[in-house]
Design an enzyme around this catalytic site. Structure first.
Site, PDB file in Angstrom:
ATOM      1  N   ASP A 113       0.723  -1.266   0.000  1.00 62.56           N
ATOM      2  CA  ASP A 113       0.105  -0.016  -0.036  1.00 62.56           C
ATOM      3  C   ASP A 113       0.926   1.092   0.081  1.00 62.56           C
ATOM      4  O   ASP A 113       0.702   2.008   0.789  1.00 62.56           O
ATOM      5  CB  ASP A 113      -0.867   0.052   1.261  1.00 62.56           C
ATOM      6  CG  ASP A 113      -1.467  -1.207   1.457  1.00 62.56           C
ATOM      7  OD1 ASP A 113      -2.115  -1.861   0.239  1.00 62.56           O
ATOM      8  OD2 ASP A 113      -2.037  -1.605   2.908  1.00 62.56           O
ATOM      9  N   GLU A 125     -11.402  -0.475  -3.799  1.00 61.10           N
ATOM     10  CA  GLU A 125     -10.571   0.061  -2.715  1.00 61.10           C
ATOM     11  C   GLU A 125      -9.255   0.652  -3.291  1.00 61.10           C
ATOM     12  O   GLU A 125      -9.062   0.838  -4.352  1.00 61.10           O
ATOM     13  CB  GLU A 125     -10.216  -1.164  -1.538  1.00 61.10           C
ATOM     14  CG  GLU A 125      -9.143  -2.049  -2.372  1.00 61.10           C
ATOM     15  CD  GLU A 125      -8.903  -3.342  -1.340  1.00 61.10           C
ATOM     16  OE1 GLU A 125      -9.528  -3.242  -0.137  1.00 61.10           O
ATOM     17  OE2 GLU A 125      -8.026  -3.893  -1.461  1.00 61.10           O
TER      18      GLU A 125
END
Length: 319
Positions: A16, A196
């Site tokens: 991420d 997401e």
């Protein structure tokens, strides 16, 4: 270093990834760590230098209660003279009704250097739904501050949809959220129904939002939404979804599940895609607990119609 020759991976075992180039000349890097227990920042004057930069731990999870488990997907933003970290955290690692229990939180730092300055908890970012939520980002458009994130709606099938709202402060919403995307296409619903990890970039007269879809294994991939820059971006009808992923697994290069991207600018002004991917598919147990989602960077361009062309994930050059 030439745009195509950054080490790949750039930083190992950091998922991420988020890289921000500040006006002080430094690149700032923050990401999920495999232990999911802390927030750390590193900085360097070059992208390649981030790999060798010493991380500074600026916050650790609580011993119990909220913000005590699974610290995920932090982002570092500079908003009206203050540093802000957005991140998701849960009060327990347990899965309930098929979902983790994350909510979204913010930290603030007023120092020039966020690695050494004092960070203050600004609490949970409240949205109308008290449900699984994560992967928040921030951008400014037409002098308005926007918050963009992923969240579960119990009335909609799947893990998470994408929501957008104007902000009153860096940790409080001003307007009701607009759902601008939900998992619906075949490549968005493999393993899990997921939208997401949104990221924002502007080019010419268009605004773009990338996002990640499907399970976090080799099926993970990046999709794209776009809107006209003059449109009312809180109107979901103004956002157009491309029918196919724009960045996905490349088996020949052994790059699996590229996703959860951010954007930065290279040393020579080129646009750079920041993302993570694994070098293998053989995962034991939950993919989220496999530590080898590595941070990678790749320069990209734009076609004659002004659409991004990310190409394919290049093969590893190190490791």
């Amino acid at each position: 270093m030439h745009a195509g020759l950054w080490p790949n991976p750039l930083i190992e075992q950091r998922a991420d990834p988020f890289i921000y180039r500040h006006h002080d000349g430094y690149y700032y890097f923050i990401a999920s760590v495999p232990e999911y227990d802390r927030l750390e920042i590193r900085r360097a004057v070059t992208l390649a230098g981030l790999a060798r930069a010493e991380p500074a731990v600026v916050w650790r999870k609580h011993a119990q209660g909220e913000m005590s488990a699974l610290i995920w997907a932090p982002e570092l933003h500079f908003i009206e003279g203050k540093w802000i970290i957005y991140f998701a955290a849960a009060h327990s690692p347990e899965i309930v009704d098929g979902l983790f229990q994350h909510r979204m939180y913010a930290l603030e730092c007023g120092a020039d250097n966020p690695l050494t300055g004092q960070w203050h908890e600004r609490g949970r970012i409240i949205t109308p739904l008290d449900t699984f939520s994560l992967d928040a980002t921030h951008f400014v458009h037409q002098d308005k501050h926007y918050y963009l994130w992923a969240q579960k709606d119990p009335a909609i099938r799947g893990n998470s949809n994408l929501y957008l709202a104007e902000m009153a402060t860096p940790w409080r919403l001003k307007t009701p959220p607009s759902m601008i995307s939900r998992p619906e296409l075949p490549w968005e619903i493999i393993g899990f129904w997921v939208n997401e990890g949104p990221a924002f970039i502007r080019h010419g007269r268009r605004l773009f939002i990338t996002y990640s879809a499907s399970a976090t294994d080799e099926n993970y991939c990046i999709g794209l939404l776009w809107a006209d820059a003059d449109a009312d971006i809180t109107d979901p009808a103004q956002w157009h979804k491309l029918p196919q992923p724009v960045f996905r697994t490349q088996w020949q290069h052994r790059q699996f599940g590229p996703g959860h991207n951010s954007f930065t600018v290279g040393e020579h002004g080129e646009d750079v895609l920041v993302y993570h991917a694994r070098p293998y598919t053989e995962i034991t147990g939950d993919p989220l607990y496999d530590p080898n989602r590595h941070t990678r960077v790749k320069a990209f361009g734009w076609d004659e119609e002004g659409m991004p062309r990310f190409g394919e994930p290049p093969a590893d050059t190190v490791g």
